[in-house]
Design an enzyme around this catalytic site. Structure first.
Site, PDB file in Angstrom:
ATOM      1  N   SER A  15       0.822  -1.202   0.000  1.00 21.71           N
ATOM      2  CA  SER A  15       0.000   0.000   0.000  1.00 21.71           C
ATOM      3  C   SER A  15       0.861   1.259   0.000  1.00 21.71           C
ATOM      4  O   SER A  15       0.692   2.159  -0.837  1.00 21.71           O
ATOM      5  CB  SER A  15      -0.933  -0.010   1.214  1.00 21.71           C
ATOM      6  OG  SER A  15      -1.588   1.221   1.364  1.00 21.71           O
ATOM      7  N   ARG A  92      10.591  -8.160   8.172  1.00 17.17           N
ATOM      8  CA  ARG A  92      11.830  -8.829   8.579  1.00 17.17           C
ATOM      9  C   ARG A  92      12.617  -7.887   9.479  1.00 17.17           C
ATOM     10  O   ARG A  92      12.735  -6.689   9.195  1.00 17.17           O
ATOM     11  CB  ARG A  92      12.697  -9.175   7.364  1.00 17.17           C
ATOM     12  CG  ARG A  92      12.175 -10.288   6.510  1.00 17.17           C
ATOM     13  CD  ARG A  92      12.363 -11.647   7.159  1.00 17.17           C
ATOM     14  NE  ARG A  92      13.778 -11.958   7.389  1.00 17.17           N
ATOM     15  CZ  ARG A  92      14.187 -13.093   7.913  1.00 17.17           C
ATOM     16  NH1 ARG A  92      13.309 -14.016   8.278  1.00 17.17           N
ATOM     17  NH2 ARG A  92      15.476 -13.320   8.101  1.00 17.17           N
ATOM     18  N   HIS A 110       5.929   3.572  10.356  1.00 14.84           N
ATOM     19  CA  HIS A 110       5.313   2.793  11.434  1.00 14.84           C
ATOM     20  C   HIS A 110       3.963   3.408  11.790  1.00 14.84           C
ATOM     21  O   HIS A 110       3.859   4.635  11.911  1.00 14.84           O
ATOM     22  CB  HIS A 110       6.226   2.784  12.660  1.00 14.84           C
ATOM     23  CG  HIS A 110       5.680   1.984  13.793  1.00 14.84           C
ATOM     24  ND1 HIS A 110       5.652   0.601  13.790  1.00 14.84           N
ATOM     25  CD2 HIS A 110       5.111   2.368  14.968  1.00 14.84           C
ATOM     26  CE1 HIS A 110       5.108   0.175  14.916  1.00 14.84           C
ATOM     27  NE2 HIS A 110       4.767   1.221  15.642  1.00 14.84           N
TER      28      HIS A 110
END
Length: 226
Positions: A15, A92, A110
């Site tokens: 996105s 990851r 974030h």
């Protein structure tokens, strides 16, 4: 002067990757997205990147040691002459050794106003904590998860009746605005490290925090408290 070559690293639908690709396609954007790379071959974002004409690569992480994975990742980035990394839903945790190579040149986004709510399930945790503001943060990546120097943030109100999905949608809209701007600043040399802080150029600093709180009309006289 050539534009810095950026690789977007994804693990899923991409996105934020799409928002970065759309921004980079505009005239005057100071970076070139030269590669979209995923650690999962089935990542839906790879199809989006291919449709946009962006080179893609898969460096599988499953069933390998971190050293093996990062060795191939490093080689692939070098082959594509990548100068900046933009993590966009890349699930990851990278080793300190890999991160050190990209100090000051690797961004992540974030879905919280860091340092609040690092890690997963940020929207549920924000609702449980009863905060009145939530949002997203673009930061430079350091070995600590979600601990790097903050480049930019965008805040949204937490509204009465919000669910995880409604709050997430409001935050995601801001992510799509904030990440392209922060990447542009970094690519244009407008972000520098001072110790543990990221400093944005003075002429851009006002844009390092976006706060789209709703604007309410003032109370009518008959609505005011006596």
């Amino acid at each position: 002067m050539s534009k810095p070559r950026v690789a977007i690293l994804i693990s899923g639908r991409g996105s934020n990757m799409t928002a970065l690709l759309e921004a980079a396609a505009r005239p005057g954007y100071p970076a070139t997205v030269a590669l979209v790379l995923s650690n999962k071959a089935e990542a839906a974002g790879l199809e989006r990147a291919n449709a946009a004409g962006i080179p893609t690569a898969v460096v599988a992480s499953k069933g390998r040691t971190r050293a093996e994975f990062e060795a191939e990742l490093t080689a692939t980035l070098a082959q594509n002459r990548i100068e900046i990394l933009a993590l966009a839903g890349f699930m990851r945790v990278l080793t300190a050794e890999f991160v050190a190579i990209w100090t000051g040149r690797m961004l992540n986004i974030h879905p919280s106003l860091l340092p609040a709510f690092p890690g997963l399930d940020t929207h549920a945790r924000a609702l449980a904590a009863g905060v009145r503001l939530h949002g997203c943060t673009v930061h430079l990546v350091t070995p600590g998860v979600d601990e790097g120097p903050i480049v930019a943030q965008s805040a949204v109100p937490v509204l009465a009746g919000d669910t995880e999905s409604t709050l997430a949608a409001r935050v995601l809209e801001q992510e799509h605005r904030l990440y392209p701007a922060a990447l542009a600043w970094l690519a244009a040399g407008q972000v520098r490290l001072e110790g543990a802080r990221a400093v944005v150029a003075a002429n851009l600093a006002a844009g390092a925090l976006a706060n789209p709180l709703p604007q309410f009309a003032p109370l009518r006289r008959d609505e005011q408290t006596p």
